[in-house]
Design a protein around this motif. Structure first.
Motif, PDB file in Angstrom:
ATOM      1  N   LEU A  22       8.155   3.129  -0.408  1.00 22.42           N
ATOM      2  CA  LEU A  22       6.976   3.102   0.453  1.00 22.42           C
ATOM      3  C   LEU A  22       5.813   3.853  -0.175  1.00 22.42           C
ATOM      4  CD1 LEU A  22       8.776   3.633   3.870  1.00 22.42           C
ATOM      5  CD2 LEU A  22       7.506   1.598   3.187  1.00 22.42           C
ATOM      6  N   CYS A  26       2.847   0.863  -1.417  1.00 26.47           N
ATOM      7  CA  CYS A  26       1.836   0.688  -0.374  1.00 26.47           C
ATOM      8  C   CYS A  26       0.453   1.196  -0.768  1.00 26.47           C
ATOM      9  CB  CYS A  26       2.292   1.380   0.912  1.00 26.47           C
ATOM     10  SG  CYS A  26       3.754   0.610   1.628  1.00 26.47           S
ATOM     11  N   ARG A 234       0.329   8.856   1.611  1.00 29.57           N
ATOM     12  CA  ARG A 234       1.606   8.259   1.234  1.00 29.57           C
ATOM     13  C   ARG A 234       2.769   8.881   1.989  1.00 29.57           C
ATOM     14  NH1 ARG A 234      -0.624   8.078  -4.825  1.00 29.57           N
ATOM     15  NH2 ARG A 234      -1.464  10.001  -3.985  1.00 29.57           N
ATOM     16  N   TRP A 237       2.499   7.696   5.740  1.00 30.34           N
ATOM     17  CA  TRP A 237       2.855   6.288   5.943  1.00 30.34           C
ATOM     18  C   TRP A 237       4.362   6.073   5.765  1.00 30.34           C
ATOM     19  CZ3 TRP A 237       1.402   2.239   8.373  1.00 30.34           C
ATOM     20  CH2 TRP A 237       1.911   0.974   8.030  1.00 30.34           C
ATOM     21  N   VAL A 241       6.668   4.461   8.733  1.00 34.08           N
ATOM     22  CA  VAL A 241       7.420   3.211   8.605  1.00 34.08           C
ATOM     23  C   VAL A 241       8.897   3.432   8.904  1.00 34.08           C
ATOM     24  CG1 VAL A 241       8.171   1.428   6.980  1.00 34.08           C
ATOM     25  CG2 VAL A 241       5.792   2.180   6.987  1.00 34.08           C
ATOM     26  N   ASP A 282      10.518  -4.641   3.297  1.00 31.58           N
ATOM     27  CA  ASP A 282       9.269  -5.385   3.157  1.00 31.58           C
ATOM     28  C   ASP A 282       8.937  -6.131   4.445  1.00 31.58           C
ATOM     29  OD1 ASP A 282       9.015  -4.513   0.554  1.00 31.58           O
ATOM     30  OD2 ASP A 282       9.846  -6.344  -0.332  1.00 31.58           O
ATOM     31  N   MET A 285       7.733  -3.869   7.387  1.00 31.62           N
ATOM     32  CA  MET A 285       6.327  -3.462   7.321  1.00 31.62           C
ATOM     33  C   MET A 285       5.395  -4.525   7.890  1.00 31.62           C
ATOM     34  SD  MET A 285       5.764  -1.280   3.833  1.00 31.62           S
ATOM     35  CE  MET A 285       6.728  -2.328   2.729  1.00 31.62           C
ATOM     36  N   ARG A 293      -3.684  -1.072   7.530  1.00 30.05           N
ATOM     37  CA  ARG A 293      -2.334  -1.252   6.997  1.00 30.05           C
ATOM     38  C   ARG A 293      -2.377  -1.229   5.474  1.00 30.05           C
ATOM     39  NH1 ARG A 293       1.291  -5.996   9.401  1.00 30.05           N
ATOM     40  NH2 ARG A 293      -0.208  -7.356   8.339  1.00 30.05           N
ATOM     41  N   PRO A 294      -1.661  -0.280   4.852  1.00 33.91           N
ATOM     42  CA  PRO A 294      -1.634  -0.241   3.388  1.00 33.91           C
ATOM     43  C   PRO A 294      -0.656  -1.270   2.832  1.00 33.91           C
ATOM     44  CG  PRO A 294      -0.371   1.594   4.274  1.00 33.91           C
ATOM     45  CD  PRO A 294      -0.934   0.855   5.452  1.00 33.91           C
ATOM     46  N   ARG A 295      -1.159  -2.117   1.953  1.00 32.18           N
ATOM     47  CA  ARG A 295      -0.325  -3.146   1.321  1.00 32.18           C
ATOM     48  C   ARG A 295      -0.557  -3.128  -0.188  1.00 32.18           C
ATOM     49  NH1 ARG A 295      -1.501  -8.709   4.169  1.00 32.18           N
ATOM     50  NH2 ARG A 295       0.301  -9.268   2.879  1.00 32.18           N
TER      51      ARG A 295
END
Length: 422
Positions: A22, A26, A234, A237, A241, A282, A285, A293-295
């Protein structure tokens, strides 16, 4: 060969594995260079949008759209909303021009079928109606129904402009990850207020300028929340998650399991009904719906779909300027930083700042003042970003017509409600 994400042939994750993944996947850091946009639209009858479109007619029209040679990715949401997702572009104008060309092709094809795209954040007339019957959406509906009707409305009746920006580099400053992450969660409320365009439901005022945002805030106690902003992005997040509830556990056949009160961390520890894999992480998320939303990049998800054929360009241009131009980014950060006091300790969007944005739009004095400052900064930055005269003119017109007098698109739409049959 079965998908390894469904179990035995996949490698089970440990908590440390999941946490490391993650933090790595991300947030891909570096100088901001690319921009993208995801445009969701409601598909209506061209001449009488208050009439529902028969599903078979939508299916025929969508089959024709799938044959179009587009640069953007074309997909459809559970209620029949159409989504165009641009390819990553290296400049603002490349993003706008390529997406506009694809959008023109889609509009032309729909026009021949007597259909049109409408840019409302929430369908003003039609109740939620799910058209896509897939295990994913069956499970999503079952999960979201546990907390009320907002989930179905989100799935089937909402549409947005989602702006995708690079995460930023490691160094501190206006283009650094930490600054951009924090700015996004405060500026997001300003963007909700400025571009609110969903004041109706079932043909009547809902009491919100952005009904769409109100639905997201009511969706789920955890699923639509942002992580705490005081922690490093980081770290925050990854914890968010892993401690978020699992919406569903996929299966190669039959209905998917919809667990109750099972976090992804608990699933790793229990390995029941099977150990989760990287593919499960994956997928998990994609079932979380925070406003940012971090992708790898940052996906800003809070802007309502906009009126007109080109209205979507304004929020894309303004947002890109406020994040990717160093001077505008510094102004935006200084402007929205005091808004943290109104937001308080509760994460977005379930705090007073975001609630005020959704309910009142730019009628809220604090958000109005911030919007004026941010739009002025974006107008100064757009020439430096190579924006065309047409794009700068559209942003300037929006600023003069709406932002300065404290009006959002929902206010213009509300003027016409008496003319709209319910």
């Amino acid at each position: 060969m079965p998908d390894p994400g469904f179990g035995e042939s996949g490698t089970p994750l440990t908590e440390d594995d999941a946490d490391a993944l993650l933090r790595c996947i991300c947030f891909k850091t570096g100088p901001p260079r690319t921009i993208g946009v995801e445009l969701e639209w409601l598909v209506h009858e061209k001449h009488v949008p208050q009439l529902p479109v028969p599903p078979a007619r939508l299916d025929r029209a969508f089959a024709e759209l799938r044959a179009l040679p587009l640069r953007s990715s074309l997909t459809f949401e559970p209620g029949g909303q159409l989504e165009l997702s641009s390819a990553p572009a290296t400049s603002l104008m490349e993003c706008l021009d390529s997406t506009a060309a694809d959008l023109a092709a889609v509009r032309s094809a729909l026009d021949s079928s007597g259909l049109t795209l409408n840019g409302f954040g929430h369908d003003p007339w039609h109740p939620p109606r799910r058209l896509l019957r897939e295990p994913r959406y069956d499970a999503m509906e079952a999960s979201l129904d546990r907390t009320g009707p907002s989930g179905r409305s989100m799935m089937c009746s909402s549409a947005s402009v989602q702006v995708c920006l690079d995460a930023g580099h490691e160094e501190p400053g206006p283009l650094g990850l930490g600054r951009r992450w924090r700015t996004a969660h405060l500026l997001g409320a300003v963007l909700v207020a400025a571009f609110a365009h969903s004041p109706l439901g079932a043909g009547r005022p809902t009491g919100w300028k952005s009904t769409r945002q109100a639905l997201w805030a009511d969706l789920d106690p955890v699923r639509a929340l942002a992580p705490p902003l005081d922690d490093e992005p980081r770290v925050a997040w990854a914890h968010h998650v892993l401690d978020a509830p699992v919406m569903c556990i996929r299966a190669p056949e039959g209905p998917w399991v919809v667990p109750e009160r099972l976090t992804f961390r608990q699933w790793i520890r229990s390995a029941d009904p099977r150990p989760p894999t990287r593919t499960d992480l994956d997928y998990h998320m994609t079932t979380l719906f925070p406003p940012v939303r971090p992708r790898g990049h940052l996906e800003l998800r809070m802007i309502d779909a906009q009126p007109g054929e080109d209205g979507w360009m304004v929020p894309v241009a303004v947002t890109a300027a406020l994040f990717d131009d160093p001077e505008a980014a510094e102004t935006a950060y200084r402007t929205v930083k005091p808004l943290a006091e109104t937001a308080g300790p509760m994460p977005a969007p379930n705090n007073p700042l975001w609630t005020n944005a959704a309910r009142h739009g730019l009628a809220d004095p604090e958000l109005h003042a911030a919007a004026v400052s941010c739009f002025e900064a974006s107008l100064e930055a757009l020439p430096r970003m190579g924006a065309s005269a047409a794009v700068m003119g559209a942003v300037a017109a929006f600023h003069e017509r709406r932002v300065l007098p404290g009006r959002c698109p929902a206010d213009d739409f509300s003027l016409r409600t008496k003319e709209i049959p319910s």
